[in-house]
Scaffold this active site. Sequence first.
Site, PDB file in Angstrom:
ATOM      1  N   ASP A  33       2.071  -0.943  -7.767  1.00 32.08           N
ATOM      2  CA  ASP A  33       1.649   0.322  -7.281  1.00 32.08           C
ATOM      3  C   ASP A  33       0.644   0.228  -6.149  1.00 32.08           C
ATOM      4  OD1 ASP A  33       3.164   1.726  -8.909  1.00 32.08           O
ATOM      5  OD2 ASP A  33       1.594   2.621 -10.094  1.00 32.08           O
TER       6      ASP A  33
ATOM      7  N   LYS B  76      -2.522   9.142  -7.774  1.00 35.86           N
ATOM      8  CA  LYS B  76      -1.337   9.567  -7.229  1.00 35.86           C
ATOM      9  C   LYS B  76      -0.672  10.137  -8.365  1.00 35.86           C
ATOM     10  CE  LYS B  76       1.060   6.262  -9.423  1.00 35.86           C
ATOM     11  NZ  LYS B  76       1.933   6.623 -10.545  1.00 35.86           N
TER      12      LYS B  76
END
Length: 288
Positions: free
Chosen positions: A136, A12
């Site tokens: 995360d 990401k």
Amino acid sequence: MPIEYKTRAYAKINLNLRVFPERGDGFHNIESIFQTINLFDELIVSVCDKTGCSIECDNFELPQKNTLITAYQAFMEVSGNIPGIKLRLKKGIPSGGGLGGGSSDAAAFVRVLEKISGNKLSDSQLDYIAAKTGSDVFFFMHCDDEGSGCALVSGRGEKIKSIVPRKDLLILLLFPNVSSSTKEAYALVDKVLAKRDDLQYPTFSDLEIMYRQSPKEWRFTNTFTPVLCKRYADVCAAIGDLKKSSAEYTDMSGSGSTVFGVFTNEQEAVKSCQLLSKTWKCELVQTI
């Protein structure tokens, strides 16, 4: 021959990453957009006769305490005993680059463990594993079945509002030869936040609106960027070189040190990649 499960764990980037002062529990609240890209690690998982979980990594030495083992142990807590597991990890996402590789690996592993155990976990169970494994991980747990997606992320990372991802963006990644741990990056930011944060951020409610605009109009901000630029000249230089290219937006991802440029024109993206590859290790990917 044991059945093998192969899956990808996608990286990401962060579009906007506002970090607030440290909370009483040691975590930091954030405001961000997380966007997956088609850079990935590959996990090959099989059932074996031995109990527990064994992990091999082809081209990277995993620390003894890692997100995969932590996620496996947390999965056992919520799901009960499962057969012995053998996992082979092929790293494609640079470690410590702010691209979420370890967190994505953990979430991808949990998706495979669900298939092996035949136990589809609830959102609360997935969040429990994420809380144990890393902030995360919440985002990656709430991606689609293939592990891709885009979301507004707040709290310590546990507040996820999925949004429709843009798939028209090309991302040129530059990898400065810098090793900066997340712990170090947060320590540096804490010193700045203890005095005053002079950066200008879009409001959280405006993040998705800005995301839909042309990257040339983006005014996202990353709290870590000026701090890491001050600490590491190569990070600053990489951002500077991207800004001199035809990139429509540039910044650092997460707590660094990967730097990225955003393009909507493939020809310009390829041209910039060819030019910058003479100076930097880089890779051209796209949003998914």
